[in-house]
Write a protein that holds these residues in place. Sequence first.
Motif, short mmCIF file in Angstrom:
data_model
loop_
_atom_site.label_atom_id
_atom_site.label_comp_id
_atom_site.label_asym_id
_atom_site.label_seq_id
_atom_site.Cartn_x
_atom_site.Cartn_y
_atom_site.Cartn_z
N ALA A 208 0.84 -1.19 0.00
CA ALA A 208 0.00 0.00 0.00
C ALA A 208 0.88 1.24 0.00
O ALA A 208 0.59 2.22 -0.70
CB ALA A 208 -0.91 -0.01 1.22
N GLY A 209 1.96 1.21 0.78
CA GLY A 209 2.90 2.34 0.84
C GLY A 209 3.49 2.63 -0.53
O GLY A 209 3.57 3.80 -0.95
N ILE A 210 3.89 1.57 -1.25
CA ILE A 210 4.44 1.74 -2.60
C ILE A 210 3.40 2.41 -3.50
O ILE A 210 3.71 3.33 -4.25
CB ILE A 210 4.83 0.36 -3.19
N ALA A 211 2.15 1.93 -3.40
CA ALA A 211 1.08 2.48 -4.24
C ALA A 211 0.87 3.96 -3.95
O ALA A 211 0.76 4.77 -4.88
CB ALA A 211 -0.22 1.71 -4.00
N ILE A 212 0.86 4.32 -2.67
CA ILE A 212 0.64 5.73 -2.32
C ILE A 212 1.82 6.59 -2.76
O ILE A 212 1.63 7.68 -3.29
CB ILE A 212 0.40 5.86 -0.79
N LEU A 213 3.00 6.06 -2.58
CA LEU A 213 4.19 6.80 -3.00
C LEU A 213 4.11 7.08 -4.50
O LEU A 213 4.36 8.20 -4.96
CB LEU A 213 5.45 5.98 -2.68
N GLY A 214 3.70 6.07 -5.27
CA GLY A 214 3.54 6.24 -6.71
C GLY A 214 2.47 7.27 -7.04
O GLY A 214 2.52 7.90 -8.09
N PHE A 215 1.53 7.44 -6.13
CA PHE A 215 0.41 8.35 -6.36
C PHE A 215 0.78 9.80 -6.05
O PHE A 215 0.33 10.72 -6.71
CB PHE A 215 -0.75 7.88 -5.47
#
Lengths: 262, 347
Positions: A102-109
């Motif tokens: 989830a952290g990776i996804a948010i960082l990408g966002f």
Amino acid sequence: MRRYSTFNLFLIFLGGLILLFILAPLVGMFLKTSPVDLIETAKDDDVVNSIWLTLSTSFCATIIFAIAAIPLAYLLARKNFFGKRFVLGIIDLPIVIPHSAAGIAILGFISRDTVVGEIADQFGLNLVGHPIGIAAAMAFISIPFLLNAARDGFSAVPVRLEKAALNLGASHFRVFFSISLPLAWRNIVSGLILMFARGMSEFGAIVIVAYYPMVTPVLIYERFGAFGLKYARPVAVLFIIVCLIFFVLLRLLSKEKTDANS
Amino acid sequence: MLTVNNISKKYKDFVLDDISFSVNNEDYFVILGQSGAGKTILLEIIAGLIKQDKGKILFNNKDISFEKIQKRNFGLVFQDFAIFPHLSVKENILYALKSKKLDKISTKEKIQELAKVVNISHLLHRNTTTLSGGELQRVALARTLALEPDILLLDEPLSSLDIILKDELRALLRKLNKNGQTIIHVTHDYIEAVTLANKVAVLHNGKLLQIGTPKDVFQNPESKFVANFIGIKNFFKTKITNKNKAVINNNIEISLVSDNTETEGCLLIRSEDILISDKQLEASAMNNFYGEIIDVYPIESNYELIIDIGVKLSAFITETSINKFKLQAGKKVWICFKASAVKFIKT
């Protein structure tokens, strides 16, 4: 006289083991931490700042996201529409996916090369490594708790009461604020507290979005990695104490409010 | 005047089918039907809480079929009262008054006035979760009356009350109607229709079977269902003159068992309780009348006789007795029934 049947004793034995499993590590940690260490830690600026950062970002994330999440919960409790099950599935996603992912996804966002990042950049903000980024990570992980609790709360409000209010001349907005919301309030408060708690304790997603400024779970991890168990423990104990105080206070406040209503 | 034209509604697996009727101002209109007949849906369609699939609703010749709920000004009292549990009695009534935008003093006066009408002045500051069913009913009524509704819609208002409270509320509804309040009242209980209505409609499986005055519907049921469903044919407006005596049609004195005196009400006699004989019976029954048979017709496995004793009475009788006493139209007979077979309902 036999007060307990064998079966009941069996249940009590197993139940006791589970309670012990939860309590023993926590009690052990408290016992192994000397008051002197605890006081020293409480004077440590890094620790105090991180605890404030954690509490305040989680609190803000909870309140800001609640403004949109509560109406969504109402919609989900009251309306049936095509694809509702799909929407409910989406809401539970943050609970089932690994938090580092989830952290990776948010960082990408939110990173600078995305639309969101660029917009923030125009206001001179870099969301990565900023409390806003931390709040986003916290909210992402914790919002299902609020949505589900509030949805349960709204579902439990009889539709007839809303119909009666409409019949008495109230607008849909007035019905929502004067009938639905107050009657679902107890569940909503539970949801808010859960969301706040879950956001505060988040580590996996936050550590990817923002290592600095350090929220307390990250700080505990850092102290453990750099100095070992002995240095991480007082921070953990202090954070738990602060969390407990907050929860007890929130519960008491919300209880007073709902008692006054009932 | 409310006119409902060809209203249809499909709701889950229930169908309300082509309902038409009209209610005049100051009418007391009772819709009679078993549970599941579609009474509540019909009320909610009139109130605007459910949209009809087809058909029109007119009020004073204005089409209100798609008018907003809040603009219709029809007050609906729900079967389970739908009192807001987080508000006090006073706040519940105030809720309806808010949309009236009255000033503070008028609001206060209005609340006192409404509380007086339904007799809950002593409850105004109470928490609603501790009230009894009868009290909740009154609060719901006061709250709805606060709207000054053009039509008061009542969903089974008496069904959850015990007998004493039923009498009290019935009298209150009667009074409201007499003061000009138009009422549409749905119920499964024919006694409510007989005692309150000036117009009755019978609803069955989503269809309106018959509409008319209580006398029309109860004494000339147009279908087998209506005939079976409405339990009583002999009912009369009456006044109890002195203890255990009531007068119907201004000249016929009926003996009954009642503690009431000087009370107006409705008198009911079951057709099964009336005995027919050639000569006056020497029996304990207090009510003996001589009259002429006007009509004889078969119902189910029995026969129904209509006998004129000054008023028309219906009596059920077996085929065996019909043959034995050679009962036919034109024949004069004695009828009798016990005082305890006469039921009196105060209105």
